[in-house]
Structure formats: structure tokens, C-alpha cells
Design a protein around this motif. Structure first.
Motif, PDB file in Angstrom:
ATOM      1  N   GLU A  99       0.827  -1.207   0.000  1.00  0.00           N
ATOM      2  CA  GLU A  99       0.000   0.000   0.000  1.00  0.00           C
ATOM      3  C   GLU A  99       0.863   1.259   0.000  1.00  0.00           C
ATOM      4  O   GLU A  99       0.485   2.274  -0.588  1.00  0.00           O
ATOM      5  N   TYR A 100       2.006   1.187   0.643  1.00  0.00           N
ATOM      6  CA  TYR A 100       2.939   2.323   0.627  1.00  0.00           C
ATOM      7  C   TYR A 100       3.372   2.632  -0.815  1.00  0.00           C
ATOM      8  O   TYR A 100       3.393   3.799  -1.228  1.00  0.00           O
ATOM      9  N   MET A 105       2.631   5.892  -5.917  1.00  0.00           N
ATOM     10  CA  MET A 105       2.168   6.035  -7.304  1.00  0.00           C
ATOM     11  C   MET A 105       0.992   7.001  -7.395  1.00  0.00           C
ATOM     12  O   MET A 105       0.922   7.847  -8.287  1.00  0.00           O
ATOM     13  N   LEU A 106       0.047   6.870  -6.469  1.00  0.00           N
ATOM     14  CA  LEU A 106      -1.131   7.743  -6.466  1.00  0.00           C
ATOM     15  C   LEU A 106      -0.717   9.197  -6.303  1.00  0.00           C
ATOM     16  O   LEU A 106      -1.234  10.081  -6.988  1.00  0.00           O
ATOM     17  N   CYS A 159      -8.491   2.366  -8.129  1.00  0.00           N
ATOM     18  CA  CYS A 159      -7.930   2.137  -9.461  1.00  0.00           C
ATOM     19  C   CYS A 159      -6.420   1.929  -9.382  1.00  0.00           C
ATOM     20  O   CYS A 159      -5.859   1.092 -10.095  1.00  0.00           O
ATOM     21  N   TYR A 160      -5.765   2.678  -8.502  1.00  0.00           N
ATOM     22  CA  TYR A 160      -4.319   2.512  -8.348  1.00  0.00           C
ATOM     23  C   TYR A 160      -3.985   1.179  -7.685  1.00  0.00           C
ATOM     24  O   TYR A 160      -2.958   0.558  -8.002  1.00  0.00           O
ATOM     25  N   ARG A 246      11.354   8.840  -6.948  1.00  0.00           N
ATOM     26  CA  ARG A 246      10.834   9.896  -6.070  1.00  0.00           C
ATOM     27  C   ARG A 246      10.440   9.407  -4.678  1.00  0.00           C
ATOM     28  O   ARG A 246      10.992   9.850  -3.682  1.00  0.00           O
ATOM     29  N   SER A 247       9.457   8.544  -4.596  1.00  0.00           N
ATOM     30  CA  SER A 247       8.918   8.030  -3.340  1.00  0.00           C
ATOM     31  C   SER A 247       8.559   9.190  -2.408  1.00  0.00           C
ATOM     32  O   SER A 247       8.040  10.211  -2.845  1.00  0.00           O
ATOM     33  N   ALA A 248       8.838   9.031  -1.115  1.00  0.00           N
ATOM     34  CA  ALA A 248       8.512  10.071  -0.137  1.00  0.00           C
ATOM     35  C   ALA A 248       9.493   9.988   1.018  1.00  0.00           C
ATOM     36  O   ALA A 248      10.008   8.909   1.331  1.00  0.00           O
TER      37      ALA A 248
END
Length: 379
Positions: A99-100, A105-106, A159-160, A246-248
Motif C-alpha cells: 500500500e505504501y 504512485m497515487l 484504481c491505483y 521519487r517516493s517520499a
């Protein structure tokens, strides 16, 4: 095998040499028996984990559609006392990491998918599904009338879930097949790994991404085939951008205070992805990749586990060693992406094509300048 933490001193290989290696048919990761074992071994483990991840993402997308309190979403529809006890004891796959990645992606987005999700067609399809799901639930219907953007945004997230699950469904099989070919002696060098990834991703490149849910026995199409979303450009490339690059920023490692200025203002400047992450914090609380490394630790091929145990710290820093191997493997996946998106075959001998490729590769090298690429290219 001498593992990465035993290399006390090294000088990064010049990036010009890496470009020359790519032009000669090589990879971002240098070829060696040690690197080959690490890459195919860790991708075998990763494939096992991705299989579990993709099944759960697709289960959430298909079977947990607009479930307000999804307490058992990680159980894939099989809720038993033993599974519940294992869940509480953390003797399970850490689906939270899947989910992370989905949320990365979202947040960063997939251009063509987002364009469809912003369209009137999606709004109409989502609204039909929402109304069907809320039928007979006046409280939820009132909530939807009061906050009309809330549930459509939730459907957008679903959807993601589905798109990432469909992407990983291809990738897990690709990685497990790689290990099988390695055991048969068909994969003998790092370029063979890249070629295997490239061929299999190429075979799935134009696969359609669709998404539908069943509500009370009726099917509601959320992403139709007419949206023309494809595996490579609309799932694989956005995934690489969001998760590899990118990620976070990890909570607790940098300040989210805007005045501190520790996080770039623009999302495009983020460099927190798998290719950039420092392996040393892996194992620390609150660092999301720790969950992935723990999952892969449970599925390591015995030959790779033996190599890790023979290193300086052995079991104590196995997650860190797994992270280093995982980053090496992701540079192989990135090499396949570089080859697939190059304007011309990288091994071309035509001067004008080599010049165009060189400009293309220089762009990649600039972007990878602060990644872990230098660390996996010791000399």
C-alpha cells in the motif's frame, strides 16, 4: 563472497565508464559472479513477496470496494483464528508496504491514468458504482450527498490498487522465472538478467489495464479497455518514476516543517526512491522498506542466506545486506528500462545514433548522480 559492508574503502567508478559499459551491452551494475548471485537470489525472494502483494492489492481493489471499515483487508477473504493470531504476532507478509508503494504512485501520478481519472467518463462510471454500492444504506447515501468528492476520490485510489496489482502480477512471474533459468545455467551474467527482464517486460508492454467490480452480482466497469491503458507506459514507467526515483521522505528521518527546508518544494525534485535510499536505516522503526526487507528475508534462497551469514555481522544486519542486494537488482531493472526507452539500440555503431544515445544516457547519469549507483560500482 565479500559482502558490501566489508568493502572499507572504494572509489566510485566514473560515470563515463558506466555509459561506455551501457553502450557495450552492459548494465548499470558491473558484471561479477557475486553480483549475479545477489541479484538473481534477491529477485527470487522479491518475486515470492510480490506474488503475495499483488494478490492482496487485487483483492482489495475487487472485493473491498468502498468497504468503509476494511478490518480484514489483509486476509484475502480467509479470516481464521490462526491467521488472526499470526497477524497480531507479525508472523505474516507485511502488506502495508504494498500500500505504501501504491500511495507513492497515487501521489506522484501516472499521466495517462490520471487523465482518464479526471475525465467525465470516469466520473460517470464511478458514480454508477458508488450508487450501486450504497443502495440500501441511507447513512452512506447522505454522506455522499454532503461530500460528493469523497467517494469518487476513494474509487480513484482503488484504481491505483488495481493497476499496481496488475503490474506486479507480471513482475513476480518474471522474477521467479529468472531464478529458474539461473538454476538451469541459462543466466550466466548480469547482462543476461537485464535481457531477461527486457524481453519479458516487452512481451507484456501492450497488455491492457482494465478494472471492474461486481456489486450484487452485476459488473461495473471502472477502467474500460477503451481507456487504452497499457502495461509498460502506463504502469511500469510511472512505477519506476514514483518508487525507484521519487517516493517520499521517511517519517522521523527529516523534518516535514516547511521552515526547516529539509524536503524539496517540488515533487519532481524528490529523491527518496529505492535507488537513492541509504541502506543503513533499514531495520529501524518507521522506515517503510524495513517491511519489504523483512518479507524478503523469509523467502531467501538458501545459497544467498549462507552468503549473508558469512559476512562480518551475519544475522545482525541481514536486512541491510538484503537492501544493498535489492538496490543492485533494481539497477538491473532500471537498465532494462533505459534500454527499452532509448532512441536507438545502445549498441549501435552509427555515429548519429550514438550521439543521440549519448545525450539520452547523459540525462540518466545526471539523474542518478546522487543515487546509490556509485556505491554499487566500486573500483
Amino acid at each position: 563472497m565479500v559482502m558490501s559492508e566489508q568493502k572499507k574503502v572504494f572509489t566510485p567508478e566514473p560515470f563515463a565508464t558506466i555509459v561506455e559499459r551501457l553502450e557495450a551491452g552492459g548494465a548499470l551494475l558491473p558484471d561479477s559472479p557475486e553480483n549475479l548471485l545477489e541479484v538473481v537470489g534477491i529477485l527470487k525472494s522479491y518475486g515470492e513477496v510480490l506474488n503475495a502483494y499483488q494478490r492482496n492489492l487485487l483483492y482489495i481493489a475487487d472485493r473491498q470496494f468502498l468497504v468503509f471499515f476494511p478490518f480484514f483487508k489483509y486476509f484475502n477473504g480467509e479470516v481464521t483464528l490462526n491467521k488472526l493470531l499470526d497477524h497480531w504476532a507479525h508472523e505474516r507478509i507485511n502488506y502495508e508496504f504494498a500500500e505504501y508503494c501504491m500511495k507513492a504512485m497515487l501521489w506522484h501520478g501516472a499521466p495517462k491514468l490520471d487523465a482518464y481519472l479526471d475525465s467525465p467518463e470516469f466520473s460517470e462510471r464511478a458514480e454508477r458504482a458508488i450508487k450501486a454500492r450504497l443502495k440500501g444504506n441511507p447513512a452512506a447515501q447522505l454522506l455522499h450527498r454532503c461530500f460528493p468528492d469523497f467517494l469518487p476520490e476513494w474509487v480513484r485510489q482503488q484504481c491505483y490498487y488495481s493497476v499496481l496489482g496488475q503490474f506486479w502480477r507480471v513482475m513476480y512471474a518474471l522474477f521467479l522465472t529468472l531464478w529458474e533459468r539461473y538454476e538451469r545455467g541459462e543466466i550466466r551474467a548480469i547482462p543476461d538478467v537485464v535481457q531477461h527482464i527486457l524481453e519479458n517486460m516487452g512481451a507484456a508492454a501492450n497488455d491492457l489495464l482494465t478494472y471492474s467490480v461486481k456489486i450484487r452480482g452485476e459488473e461495473y466497469v471502472i477502467i474500460p479497455a477503451s481507456a487504452d491503458l497499457r502495461f509498460l507506459m502506463d504502469a511500469a514507467v510511472p512505477y519506476v518514476e514514483a518508487v525507484f526515483f521519487r517516493s517520499a521522505p521517511f517519517m522521523g528521518t527529516v523534518s516535514y516543517n516547511a521552515q526547516a527546508g529539509q524536503i524539496p518544494f517540488e515533487q519532481a525534485d524528490f529523491q527518496y526512491g529505492a535507488l537513492y535510499a541509504d541502506p543503513l536505516p533499514i531495520g529501524g522503526a518507521g522506515i517503510p522498506p524495513t517491511l519489504l526487507m523483512q518479507d524478503m528475508k523469509q523467502h531467501l534462497p538458501e545459497i544467498l542466506r549462507h552468503e549473508y551469514l558469512g559476512s562480518l555481522r551475519g544475522e545482525e544486519d541481514m536486512r541491510v545486506q538484503i537492501c544493498v542486494s535489492f538496490q543492485k537488482s533494481m539497477f538491473c531493472v532500471t537498465t532494462a528500462a533505459i534500454q527499452a526507452l532509448a532512441p536507438y539500440p545502445l549498441t549501435t555503431t552509427r555515429p548519429e545514433q550514438r550521439q543521440a544515445n549519448r545525450a539520452y544516457l547523459d540525462g540518466w547519469m545526471k539523474r542518478l548522480a546522487t543515487s546509490r549507483l556509485a556505491a554499487v560500482n566500486p573500483v
